[in-house]
Scaffold this motif. Structure first.
Motif, PDB file in Angstrom:
ATOM      1  N   TYR A 171       3.373   7.756  -8.306  1.00 31.43           N
ATOM      2  CA  TYR A 171       2.076   7.461  -8.903  1.00 31.43           C
ATOM      3  C   TYR A 171       2.222   6.489 -10.078  1.00 31.43           C
ATOM      4  N   LYS A 189      -4.506   8.289  -7.648  1.00 31.92           N
ATOM      5  CA  LYS A 189      -4.704   9.493  -8.455  1.00 31.92           C
ATOM      6  C   LYS A 189      -5.012  10.688  -7.550  1.00 31.92           C
ATOM      7  N   ASN A 190      -5.839  10.473  -6.541  1.00 32.69           N
ATOM      8  CA  ASN A 190      -6.173  11.565  -5.619  1.00 32.69           C
ATOM      9  C   ASN A 190      -4.928  12.065  -4.892  1.00 32.69           C
ATOM     10  N   LEU A 212      -6.677   2.673  -7.636  1.00 37.54           N
ATOM     11  CA  LEU A 212      -6.177   3.526  -8.728  1.00 37.54           C
ATOM     12  C   LEU A 212      -6.593   4.975  -8.488  1.00 37.54           C
ATOM     13  N   PHE A 213      -7.867   5.149  -8.088  1.00 38.52           N
ATOM     14  CA  PHE A 213      -8.357   6.507  -7.836  1.00 38.52           C
ATOM     15  C   PHE A 213      -7.777   7.089  -6.545  1.00 38.52           C
ATOM     16  N   LEU A 215      -2.076  -2.395 -11.932  1.00 32.44           N
ATOM     17  CA  LEU A 215      -2.463  -3.119 -13.141  1.00 32.44           C
ATOM     18  C   LEU A 215      -1.945  -4.565 -13.110  1.00 32.44           C
ATOM     19  N   ARG A 247     -13.741   5.977  -0.435  1.00 31.23           N
ATOM     20  CA  ARG A 247     -13.304   4.709  -1.028  1.00 31.23           C
ATOM     21  C   ARG A 247     -12.847   3.735   0.055  1.00 31.23           C
ATOM     22  N   ILE A 283      -9.929  -6.858  -9.009  1.00 27.89           N
ATOM     23  CA  ILE A 283     -10.141  -5.723  -9.925  1.00 27.89           C
ATOM     24  C   ILE A 283     -10.937  -4.583  -9.285  1.00 27.89           C
ATOM     25  N   THR A 284     -12.010  -4.896  -8.586  1.00 25.06           N
ATOM     26  CA  THR A 284     -12.813  -3.811  -7.991  1.00 25.06           C
ATOM     27  C   THR A 284     -11.988  -3.017  -6.976  1.00 25.06           C
ATOM     28  N   PHE A 311       0.571   2.877 -10.303  1.00 23.28           N
ATOM     29  CA  PHE A 311      -0.337   2.570 -11.413  1.00 23.28           C
ATOM     30  C   PHE A 311       0.036   1.220 -12.033  1.00 23.28           C
ATOM     31  N   ALA A 349      -9.355  -0.973  -8.721  1.00 21.79           N
ATOM     32  CA  ALA A 349      -9.901   0.195  -9.421  1.00 21.79           C
ATOM     33  C   ALA A 349     -10.065   1.348  -8.427  1.00 21.79           C
ATOM     34  N   HIS A 350     -10.572   1.042  -7.219  1.00 19.06           N
ATOM     35  CA  HIS A 350     -10.697   2.102  -6.207  1.00 19.06           C
ATOM     36  C   HIS A 350      -9.316   2.610  -5.782  1.00 19.06           C
TER      37      HIS A 350
END
Lengths: 231, 231
Positions: free
Chosen positions: B164, B193-194, B189-190, B172, B107, B182-183, B168, B186-187
């Motif tokens: 986290y 999460k990772n 966010l992951f 947002l 990412r 946004i793009t 998050f 979104a990355h």
């Protein structure tokens, strides 16, 4: 006496496999319910998924304990050892599928409170059904001891990835078009990711089944991939 | 002769533990580099992380093969069996940490092409450092055979979850405030999460270390949780 020992050993191996198959059935059912819940915005069904998850954890713990016991007391060799290890690993993958279904159910509780987005629901449902089919197929391969069927699932791993990639783009487009959908779409991004990961567990199980039966490793490096942002 | 066998059995167990420790060191280094790469927007470092990942996969496969061999040929009992199983499970968790670090690196390659967002980078860095510390602490507990240190990591699982959750929300808010982000968000966010999942693997390892040493299971249900959207 010797025959009794042999019989009981076989019984133990069969019990292990049966526990795994049962866990597979529960994981399938949890996934199906989680997809239905998120698509239909059904918090009651989501709650049922949450409540069932403990059973999967218990069966996985039971498979592992039985497998360790069998290894320690029976010292299985070659085929039997592969069978034992396979049961333990498949159970671990299935338990993770259950966790991911549970997470989809938890997000359903949030999503049910937010405006519905029918087009996105349809895309989630399509991806969900595809992943359900993969999990079902690989469990069929395990039950029928069929390495070729397992490899069919393995070879089609990229289909789930393609769905995931297209859903990722669709969700981003939605968010950009209407920023009020951002929270819902962020949860749906993770729902899609969870489905993709369940597909990945199905592919892992396919590799395990293939190795269990043939004794030959499939290299994960050979796995057909269409997305390079997997984890 | 008997002493030779005993010695060599101990050697095998120690080799297994050492392979696990080495894998731990590599996983730590991959995580550290992945966090540095995403924070500094450094595609060269990200590429290094991608290239190193195979080594972790190889060592995990080696640990598993050695463990199975040891179980099959040596039939370890009680403590030794727990040690063998622990090595196998810890290796599997560490390999997953490596996969997640690799995904952060992938990412990073995308994010390096997009406008920098310094405030978000700082939040990612803070969370990254916290997760690095958790992984380091649990590996220290494993190396020093210290169940109390392992339980310290286990008890602080919720700190990663809290980071986290706040990240998050921050992401947002960013997306809503400026849809052009946004793009990238979104990355991120992951990525977040990772990191949260690596923290979760550290907590899993803490449970495994505790069981390995004491023979007592810690119930995952007792794990302190602050987020109910984990998977």
């Amino acid at each position: 006496m010797n025959e009794h020992i042999v019989k009981s050993y076989e019984d133990e191996l069969n019990t292990l496999g049966a526990a795994c198959v049962r866990l597979g059935g529960l994981a399938e059912s949890q996934l199906g319910d989680a997809v239905d819940a998120v698509v239909r915005r059904d918090p009651a069904l989501a709650t049922k998924v949450l409540q069932q998850d403990d059973r999967l954890d218990e069966i996985e713990a039971d498979v592992e304990q039985k497998a360790i016991r069998l290894i320690a007391l029976r010292q299985p060799m070659a085929n039997d050892l592969r069978k034992t290890m396979a049961a333990m690993k498949i159970a671990s993958n299935l338990e993770r599928c259950g966790d991911l279904a549970k997470n989809i159910a938890k997000r359903t509780l949030v999503l049910s409170e937010i405006e519905p987005m029918p087009a996105l629901s349809r895309s989630i449902e399509r991806m969900g059904r595809l992943v359900e089919a993969r999990l079902k197929e690989v469990l069929d391969a395990y039950i029928s001891n069929d390495p070729d069927r397992a490899m069919d699932v393995w070879r089609r791993d990229h289909e789930v990835d393609e769905h995931y990639n297209s859903l990722f783009r669709e969700l981003l487009t939605y968010m950009m078009g209407d920023p009020r959908t951002i929270t819902a779409c962020a949860h749906l991004l993770f729902v899609a990711k969870n489905l993709e990961r369940i597909g990945d567990h199905a592919t892992n199980i396919a590799e395990i089944v293939h190795y269990e039966i043939t004794g030959e490793q499939v290299s994960p490096a050979d796995r057909p991939r269409s997305d390079d942002l997997q984890a």
